[in-house]
Design a protein around this motif. Structure first.
Motif, PDB file in Angstrom:
ATOM      1  N   ASP A 160       0.829  -1.214   0.000  1.00  0.00           N
ATOM      2  CA  ASP A 160       0.000   0.000   0.000  1.00  0.00           C
ATOM      3  C   ASP A 160       0.862   1.262   0.000  1.00  0.00           C
ATOM      4  OD1 ASP A 160       1.036   0.082   2.547  1.00  0.00           O
ATOM      5  OD2 ASP A 160      -0.881   0.263   3.574  1.00  0.00           O
ATOM      6  N   GLN A 161       2.105   1.129  -0.463  1.00  0.00           N
ATOM      7  CA  GLN A 161       3.043   2.245  -0.391  1.00  0.00           C
ATOM      8  C   GLN A 161       2.848   3.254  -1.525  1.00  0.00           C
ATOM      9  OE1 GLN A 161       7.147   0.714   1.206  1.00  0.00           O
ATOM     10  NE2 GLN A 161       6.327  -0.877  -0.136  1.00  0.00           N
ATOM     11  N   THR A 162       3.137   4.503  -1.229  1.00  0.00           N
ATOM     12  CA  THR A 162       3.119   5.564  -2.224  1.00  0.00           C
ATOM     13  C   THR A 162       4.504   5.643  -2.869  1.00  0.00           C
ATOM     14  OG1 THR A 162       3.943   7.399  -0.864  1.00  0.00           O
ATOM     15  CG2 THR A 162       1.589   6.808  -0.634  1.00  0.00           C
ATOM     16  N   PRO A 163       4.671   6.467  -3.914  1.00  0.00           N
ATOM     17  CA  PRO A 163       6.004   6.610  -4.508  1.00  0.00           C
ATOM     18  C   PRO A 163       7.058   7.128  -3.530  1.00  0.00           C
ATOM     19  CG  PRO A 163       4.328   7.372  -6.033  1.00  0.00           C
ATOM     20  CD  PRO A 163       3.631   7.126  -4.735  1.00  0.00           C
ATOM     21  N   ALA A 164       6.634   7.704  -2.414  1.00  0.00           N
ATOM     22  CA  ALA A 164       7.596   8.150  -1.400  1.00  0.00           C
ATOM     23  C   ALA A 164       8.302   6.976  -0.742  1.00  0.00           C
ATOM     24  CB  ALA A 164       6.878   8.988  -0.329  1.00  0.00           C
ATOM     25  N   GLN A 165       7.664   5.777  -0.797  1.00  0.00           N
ATOM     26  CA  GLN A 165       8.271   4.585  -0.184  1.00  0.00           C
ATOM     27  C   GLN A 165       8.649   3.502  -1.197  1.00  0.00           C
ATOM     28  OE1 GLN A 165       4.810   5.213   1.098  1.00  0.00           O
ATOM     29  NE2 GLN A 165       5.648   6.798   2.428  1.00  0.00           N
ATOM     30  N   TRP A 166       8.006   3.498  -2.373  1.00  0.00           N
ATOM     31  CA  TRP A 166       8.234   2.416  -3.331  1.00  0.00           C
ATOM     32  C   TRP A 166       8.086   2.942  -4.746  1.00  0.00           C
ATOM     33  CZ3 TRP A 166       5.792   0.158  -7.439  1.00  0.00           C
ATOM     34  CH2 TRP A 166       6.281  -1.087  -7.865  1.00  0.00           C
ATOM     35  N   LYS A 167       8.991   2.490  -5.612  1.00  0.00           N
ATOM     36  CA  LYS A 167       8.899   2.783  -7.042  1.00  0.00           C
ATOM     37  C   LYS A 167       9.228   1.506  -7.805  1.00  0.00           C
ATOM     38  CE  LYS A 167      11.922   6.209  -6.670  1.00  0.00           C
ATOM     39  NZ  LYS A 167      11.910   6.504  -5.222  1.00  0.00           N
ATOM     40  N   PRO A 168       8.717   1.350  -9.031  1.00  0.00           N
ATOM     41  CA  PRO A 168       9.054   0.168  -9.825  1.00  0.00           C
ATOM     42  C   PRO A 168      10.561   0.019  -9.986  1.00  0.00           C
ATOM     43  CG  PRO A 168       7.242   1.375 -10.848  1.00  0.00           C
ATOM     44  CD  PRO A 168       7.764   2.237  -9.750  1.00  0.00           C
ATOM     45  N   THR A 169      11.043  -1.209  -9.951  1.00  0.00           N
ATOM     46  CA  THR A 169      12.474  -1.436 -10.166  1.00  0.00           C
ATOM     47  C   THR A 169      12.879  -1.093 -11.593  1.00  0.00           C
ATOM     48  OG1 THR A 169      12.050  -3.772 -10.674  1.00  0.00           O
ATOM     49  CG2 THR A 169      12.604  -3.222  -8.392  1.00  0.00           C
ATOM     50  N   ASN A 170      11.934  -1.107 -12.511  1.00  0.00           N
ATOM     51  CA  ASN A 170      12.176  -0.689 -13.890  1.00  0.00           C
ATOM     52  C   ASN A 170      12.195   0.837 -13.932  1.00  0.00           C
ATOM     53  OD1 ASN A 170      12.265  -0.255 -16.641  1.00  0.00           O
ATOM     54  ND2 ASN A 170      10.174  -0.978 -17.023  1.00  0.00           N
TER      55      ASN A 170
END
Length: 212
Positions: A160-170
């Motif tokens: 449930d993370q936002t881009p502040a915590q998670w972004k695609p590895t691609n």
């Protein structure tokens, strides 16, 4: 243009965002981020809300879309290639490319349908105040770039993370991912945190770097 690309293009046109050129290799093509930047600036900035009272049941999803298909089936058919189904919409074959981590699949069981803006993230940014009916519309939104078939592993890493915590590895997909996130939040009038907005601005900056 692939069906998913067409959907995103139409969505971004309706929201005033610049439309990226079609992708032919499963990676996002860079785009000028001016429209998305304007959308981002229009979003309310607020501290993240509480999870109190949240449950996925308050976002009824994978509802019927007709012809025996539910929302998950519909997205798998839309995002895949050469997808074949039975009369009751059970998917029997096809191929899929997960843009989050650049992996290819032929077994639909290896895929999850990701909510670009996760249900819990939406709850914390305004959906807590909605009715269950409106939350269901959000959870099954096939019009905005809210739903996408990706690898189960990438979807579960995101949670449930936002881009502040998670972004695609691609990393090549960061430009489009930011545009999709902003388009969804803008349409549904959900807020962003200061950190989330800052990271989204950084991700839009990759559009310029990729196109230079």
């Amino acid at each position: 243009m692939r069906p998913l690309g067409l959907l995103l293009a139409l969505t971004l046109l309706l929201t005033g965002c610049e439309v990226p050129p079609p992708s032919t290799d499963g990676t996002a093509a860079p785009a000028a981020p001016a429209g998305a930047s304007g959308e981002l600036d229009s979003l309310a900035v607020a501290a993240e809300g509480s999870m109190a009272g949240y449950s996925r049941e308050k976002f009824p999803h994978w509802i019927s879309q007709g012809d025996g298909c539910d929302t998950r089936d519909t997205v798998l058919k839309r995002d895949g290639k050469d997808v074949k189904t039975t009369q009751d919409c059970k998917i029997t074959s096809g191929s899929w490319y997960s843009v989050y981590d650049k992996k290819s699949f032929t077994d639909p069981g290896d895929l999850d349908i990701d909510h670009t803006v996760p249900l819990a993230a939406a709850w914390r940014s305004g959906a807590k105040q909605w009715t269950d009916e409106k939350r269901s519309e959000f959870a099954n939104d096939l019009t905005r770039p809210q739903l996408i078939a990706v690898s189960a592993s990438s979807n579960r890493a995101k949670g449930d993370q936002t881009p502040a915590q998670w972004k695609p590895t691609n990393t090549a997909y960061h430009c489009e991912y930011a545009q999709r996130w902003i388009a969804v939040k803008a349409f549904w009038k959900l807020s962003v945190t200061e950190k989330e907005k800052s990271v989204l601005q950084e991700m839009l900056g990759t559009c310029r770097k990729q196109s230079s």
